[in-house]
Design a protein around this motif. Structure first.
Motif, PDB file in Angstrom:
ATOM      1  N   ALA A  15       0.825  -1.035   0.026  1.00  0.00           N
ATOM      2  CA  ALA A  15      -0.181  -0.070  -0.054  1.00  0.00           C
ATOM      3  C   ALA A  15       0.806   1.256  -0.062  1.00  0.00           C
ATOM      4  CB  ALA A  15      -0.866  -0.072   1.020  1.00  0.00           C
ATOM      5  N   LYS A  16       0.223   2.436  -0.321  1.00  0.00           N
ATOM      6  CA  LYS A  16       1.015   3.723  -0.468  1.00  0.00           C
ATOM      7  C   LYS A  16       1.431   4.198   0.748  1.00  0.00           C
ATOM      8  CE  LYS A  16      -0.170   8.557  -1.979  1.00  0.00           C
ATOM      9  NZ  LYS A  16      -1.147   9.165  -2.509  1.00  0.00           N
ATOM     10  N   HIS A  17       2.706   4.573   0.740  1.00  0.00           N
ATOM     11  CA  HIS A  17       3.243   4.876   2.014  1.00  0.00           C
ATOM     12  C   HIS A  17       4.563   5.662   1.944  1.00  0.00           C
ATOM     13  CE1 HIS A  17       5.616   1.261   0.792  1.00  0.00           C
ATOM     14  NE2 HIS A  17       6.765   1.646   1.308  1.00  0.00           N
ATOM     15  N   VAL A  18       5.358   6.181   2.908  1.00  0.00           N
ATOM     16  CA  VAL A  18       6.735   6.651   2.679  1.00  0.00           C
ATOM     17  C   VAL A  18       7.371   5.692   3.690  1.00  0.00           C
ATOM     18  CG1 VAL A  18       6.118   8.974   2.099  1.00  0.00           C
ATOM     19  CG2 VAL A  18       6.410   8.436   4.505  1.00  0.00           C
ATOM     20  N   LEU A  81       6.921  16.693   7.296  1.00  0.00           N
ATOM     21  CA  LEU A  81       5.779  15.849   7.428  1.00  0.00           C
ATOM     22  C   LEU A  81       4.705  16.083   6.480  1.00  0.00           C
ATOM     23  CD1 LEU A  81       3.632  17.200   9.384  1.00  0.00           C
ATOM     24  CD2 LEU A  81       5.087  16.183  11.215  1.00  0.00           C
ATOM     25  N   GLY A  82       4.852  17.326   5.955  1.00  0.00           N
ATOM     26  CA  GLY A  82       3.798  17.866   5.110  1.00  0.00           C
ATOM     27  C   GLY A  82       4.149  18.660   3.977  1.00  0.00           C
ATOM     28  N   TRP A  83       3.165  19.377   3.404  1.00  0.00           N
ATOM     29  CA  TRP A  83       3.501  20.413   2.316  1.00  0.00           C
ATOM     30  C   TRP A  83       2.250  21.459   2.484  1.00  0.00           C
ATOM     31  CZ3 TRP A  83       7.503  19.721  -0.906  1.00  0.00           C
ATOM     32  CH2 TRP A  83       7.892  18.675  -1.151  1.00  0.00           C
ATOM     33  N   LEU A  84       2.671  22.815   2.171  1.00  0.00           N
ATOM     34  CA  LEU A  84       2.017  23.873   1.904  1.00  0.00           C
ATOM     35  C   LEU A  84       1.817  23.792   0.354  1.00  0.00           C
ATOM     36  CD1 LEU A  84       3.012  26.535   4.310  1.00  0.00           C
ATOM     37  CD2 LEU A  84       0.999  25.033   4.555  1.00  0.00           C
ATOM     38  N   ARG A  85       0.496  23.496  -0.212  1.00  0.00           N
ATOM     39  CA  ARG A  85       0.435  23.279  -1.620  1.00  0.00           C
ATOM     40  C   ARG A  85       0.596  24.945  -2.200  1.00  0.00           C
ATOM     41  NH1 ARG A  85      -4.218  24.341  -3.414  1.00  0.00           N
ATOM     42  NH2 ARG A  85      -5.174  24.099  -1.629  1.00  0.00           N
ATOM     43  N   LEU A 134      -1.055  11.245  15.990  1.00  0.00           N
ATOM     44  CA  LEU A 134      -1.359  12.619  14.920  1.00  0.00           C
ATOM     45  C   LEU A 134      -0.740  11.797  13.776  1.00  0.00           C
ATOM     46  CD1 LEU A 134      -1.085  15.431  14.611  1.00  0.00           C
ATOM     47  CD2 LEU A 134       1.490  15.382  14.658  1.00  0.00           C
ATOM     48  N   PHE A 135       0.171  10.845  13.632  1.00  0.00           N
ATOM     49  CA  PHE A 135       0.212  10.232  12.222  1.00  0.00           C
ATOM     50  C   PHE A 135      -0.572   9.219  11.702  1.00  0.00           C
ATOM     51  CE2 PHE A 135       2.437   6.940   9.941  1.00  0.00           C
ATOM     52  CZ  PHE A 135       2.747   7.545   8.626  1.00  0.00           C
ATOM     53  N   ILE A 136      -1.070   8.383  12.776  1.00  0.00           N
ATOM     54  CA  ILE A 136      -1.773   7.299  12.379  1.00  0.00           C
ATOM     55  C   ILE A 136      -3.206   7.529  12.030  1.00  0.00           C
ATOM     56  CG2 ILE A 136      -2.641   5.055  13.395  1.00  0.00           C
ATOM     57  CD1 ILE A 136      -0.074   4.770  15.081  1.00  0.00           C
ATOM     58  N   ALA A 137      -3.804   8.439  12.670  1.00  0.00           N
ATOM     59  CA  ALA A 137      -5.216   8.582  12.726  1.00  0.00           C
ATOM     60  C   ALA A 137      -5.692   9.919  12.263  1.00  0.00           C
ATOM     61  CB  ALA A 137      -5.965   8.113  13.796  1.00  0.00           C
ATOM     62  N   VAL A 138      -4.979  10.957  12.375  1.00  0.00           N
ATOM     63  CA  VAL A 138      -5.435  12.410  12.154  1.00  0.00           C
ATOM     64  C   VAL A 138      -5.421  12.911  10.679  1.00  0.00           C
ATOM     65  CG1 VAL A 138      -5.346  14.845  12.763  1.00  0.00           C
ATOM     66  CG2 VAL A 138      -5.005  12.834  14.334  1.00  0.00           C
ATOM     67  N   GLY A 139      -6.268  13.490  10.132  1.00  0.00           N
ATOM     68  CA  GLY A 139      -6.207  13.772   8.591  1.00  0.00           C
ATOM     69  C   GLY A 139      -5.757  15.249   8.306  1.00  0.00           C
ATOM     70  N   ASP A 140      -5.820  15.331   7.408  1.00  0.00           N
ATOM     71  CA  ASP A 140      -5.361  16.899   6.683  1.00  0.00           C
ATOM     72  C   ASP A 140      -6.271  18.103   7.482  1.00  0.00           C
ATOM     73  OD1 ASP A 140      -3.501  15.832   5.312  1.00  0.00           O
ATOM     74  OD2 ASP A 140      -4.546  16.269   3.491  1.00  0.00           O
ATOM     75  N   ALA A 141      -7.890  17.707   7.353  1.00  0.00           N
ATOM     76  CA  ALA A 141      -8.567  18.992   7.988  1.00  0.00           C
ATOM     77  C   ALA A 141      -8.585  18.884   9.276  1.00  0.00           C
ATOM     78  CB  ALA A 141     -10.079  18.252   7.616  1.00  0.00           C
ATOM     79  N   LEU A 142      -8.037  17.941   9.956  1.00  0.00           N
ATOM     80  CA  LEU A 142      -8.072  18.076  11.569  1.00  0.00           C
ATOM     81  C   LEU A 142      -6.934  19.107  12.050  1.00  0.00           C
ATOM     82  CD1 LEU A 142      -9.300  14.852  13.254  1.00  0.00           C
ATOM     83  CD2 LEU A 142     -10.538  17.109  13.232  1.00  0.00           C
ATOM     84  N   VAL A 143      -6.000  18.722  11.239  1.00  0.00           N
ATOM     85  CA  VAL A 143      -4.640  19.512  11.485  1.00  0.00           C
ATOM     86  C   VAL A 143      -4.862  20.882  11.053  1.00  0.00           C
ATOM     87  CG1 VAL A 143      -2.010  19.877  10.797  1.00  0.00           C
ATOM     88  CG2 VAL A 143      -2.967  17.463  11.413  1.00  0.00           C
ATOM     89  N   PHE A 161      -0.650  16.329   4.584  1.00  0.00           N
ATOM     90  CA  PHE A 161       0.293  15.250   5.122  1.00  0.00           C
ATOM     91  C   PHE A 161       1.136  14.578   3.779  1.00  0.00           C
ATOM     92  CE2 PHE A 161      -2.054  14.698   9.044  1.00  0.00           C
ATOM     93  CZ  PHE A 161      -0.739  14.830   9.966  1.00  0.00           C
ATOM     94  N   ILE A 162       2.446  14.211   3.986  1.00  0.00           N
ATOM     95  CA  ILE A 162       2.930  13.714   2.924  1.00  0.00           C
ATOM     96  C   ILE A 162       2.176  12.331   2.667  1.00  0.00           C
ATOM     97  CG2 ILE A 162       5.068  12.624   2.260  1.00  0.00           C
ATOM     98  CD1 ILE A 162       6.604  14.555   3.914  1.00  0.00           C
ATOM     99  N   GLU A 163       2.031  11.509   3.670  1.00  0.00           N
ATOM    100  CA  GLU A 163       1.544  10.320   3.700  1.00  0.00           C
ATOM    101  C   GLU A 163       0.268  10.253   4.335  1.00  0.00           C
ATOM    102  OE1 GLU A 163       2.699   5.783   4.963  1.00  0.00           O
ATOM    103  OE2 GLU A 163       3.648   7.319   5.854  1.00  0.00           O
ATOM    104  N   PRO A 164      -0.759   9.555   3.736  1.00  0.00           N
ATOM    105  CA  PRO A 164      -2.267   9.473   4.218  1.00  0.00           C
ATOM    106  C   PRO A 164      -2.127   8.889   5.758  1.00  0.00           C
ATOM    107  CG  PRO A 164      -2.272   9.036   2.024  1.00  0.00           C
ATOM    108  CD  PRO A 164      -0.843   8.964   2.248  1.00  0.00           C
ATOM    109  N   PRO A 165      -2.797   9.230   6.575  1.00  0.00           N
ATOM    110  CA  PRO A 165      -2.935   8.563   7.770  1.00  0.00           C
ATOM    111  C   PRO A 165      -3.233   6.955   7.740  1.00  0.00           C
ATOM    112  CG  PRO A 165      -4.156  10.416   7.974  1.00  0.00           C
ATOM    113  CD  PRO A 165      -3.684  10.466   6.542  1.00  0.00           C
ATOM    114  N   LYS A 166      -3.096   6.182   8.647  1.00  0.00           N
ATOM    115  CA  LYS A 166      -3.168   4.742   8.316  1.00  0.00           C
ATOM    116  C   LYS A 166      -4.402   4.171   8.974  1.00  0.00           C
ATOM    117  CE  LYS A 166       1.901   4.114   8.145  1.00  0.00           C
ATOM    118  NZ  LYS A 166       1.855   3.598   6.616  1.00  0.00           N
ATOM    119  N   ALA A 167      -4.960   4.748   9.955  1.00  0.00           N
ATOM    120  CA  ALA A 167      -6.235   4.052  10.695  1.00  0.00           C
ATOM    121  C   ALA A 167      -7.409   4.331   9.806  1.00  0.00           C
ATOM    122  CB  ALA A 167      -6.535   4.771  11.960  1.00  0.00           C
ATOM    123  N   LYS A 168      -8.098   3.153  10.165  1.00  0.00           N
ATOM    124  CA  LYS A 168      -9.298   2.666   9.185  1.00  0.00           C
ATOM    125  C   LYS A 168     -10.289   4.169   9.447  1.00  0.00           C
ATOM    126  CE  LYS A 168      -8.923  -1.207   7.394  1.00  0.00           C
ATOM    127  NZ  LYS A 168      -8.923  -1.336   5.642  1.00  0.00           N
TER     128      LYS A 168
END
Length: 235
Positions: A15-18, A81-85, A134-143, A161-168
């Motif tokens: 799966a997609k990861h860094v 850990l992320g980008w400003l688009r 923070l990395f496992i479950a939190v998405g862009d919108a919450l940050v 985030f560079i990598e999408p969070p991993k939690a379901k």
């Protein structure tokens, strides 16, 4: 340096990861080693591979806009850990780094997010205590809403985030978020003799499913020194 020999059977994928993350986002074990991954490499070992028939391609996600340097890590060791688009008023993708060695006076934690402007730190968030969650479950919108809106509301909507969070649970959050449109997809067929190198921190990638044969590769990582661990002023 790490090295491994990998075999993917029919139907196998990755799966997609860094390949590397900030020490603070790994919990206490993140600070336990003297080095961290810096450059990822692959050498494919498959003869006469037909990617259209057999699949198994390495799918890489490159930035559409040329990023502002440095990417991956700052000279003092803070990892990205992320980008400003990129936007019309600031037409470059700007790396967002995690400073986990803040001597905060707010009592809210030792971490903060920042970008570099003219070589100087421009803090984007309020101070916070980083957790692996923070990395496992939190998405862009919450940050964007919880950490950046108060500190830098003018750039909050640009953060990803560079990598999408991993939690379901984050998959449900992703449905409510605007996806990061700043990536180009590049597929690399696993032809024998092909050498691939990329930054371990900043390049999201995945291995597409193999179809009708086994896929072999040697892979590994060149390491760099890890940054010193944060010590509180009371230590």
């Amino acid at each position: 340096t790490e090295i491994s020999y990998t075999r993917f059977g029919p139907g196998a994928r990755l799966a997609k990861h860094v390949d590397e993350h900030h020490e603070e986002l790994k919990g206490r074990s993140g600070w336990s080693k003297p080095t961290r991954r810096s450059v990822s490499w692959l050498v494919y070992l498959n003869e006469e591979w037909d990617a259209a028939k057999s699949g198994g391609m390495l799918r890489c996600y490159e930035r559409v806009h040329r990023p502002a340097p440095p990417i991956g890590a700052t000279p003092n060791g803070d990892l990205q850990l992320g980008w400003l688009r990129a936007v019309p008023s600031d037409p470059v993708d700007r790396p967002v780094y995690l400073d986990a060695r803040r001597h905060s006076t707010s009592g809210k934690g030792n971490c903060a997010l920042y970008a570099l402007r003219g070589g100087e730190k421009a803090y984007l968030s309020k101070d916070f205590a980083a957790e692996p969650l923070l990395f496992i479950a939190v998405g862009d919108a919450l940050v964007q809403k919880v950490l950046l809106q108060e500190g830098s509301p003018e750039v909050a909507g640009r953060f990803h985030f560079i990598e999408p969070p991993k939690a379901k649970s984050s998959e449900l959050l992703a449905l409510l978020e605007k996806p990061d449109s700043g990536y180009l997809v590049k597929d690399v067929p696993p032809e024998g003799g092909t050498l691939v190198l990329f930054d371990s921190v900043t390049l999201p990638h995945e291995v597409m499913p193999t179809v009708d044969r086994e896929r072999f590769a040697c892979s590994g990582w060149f390491h760099e020194d890890q940054q010193p661990e944060h010590r509180s002023m009371d230590a």
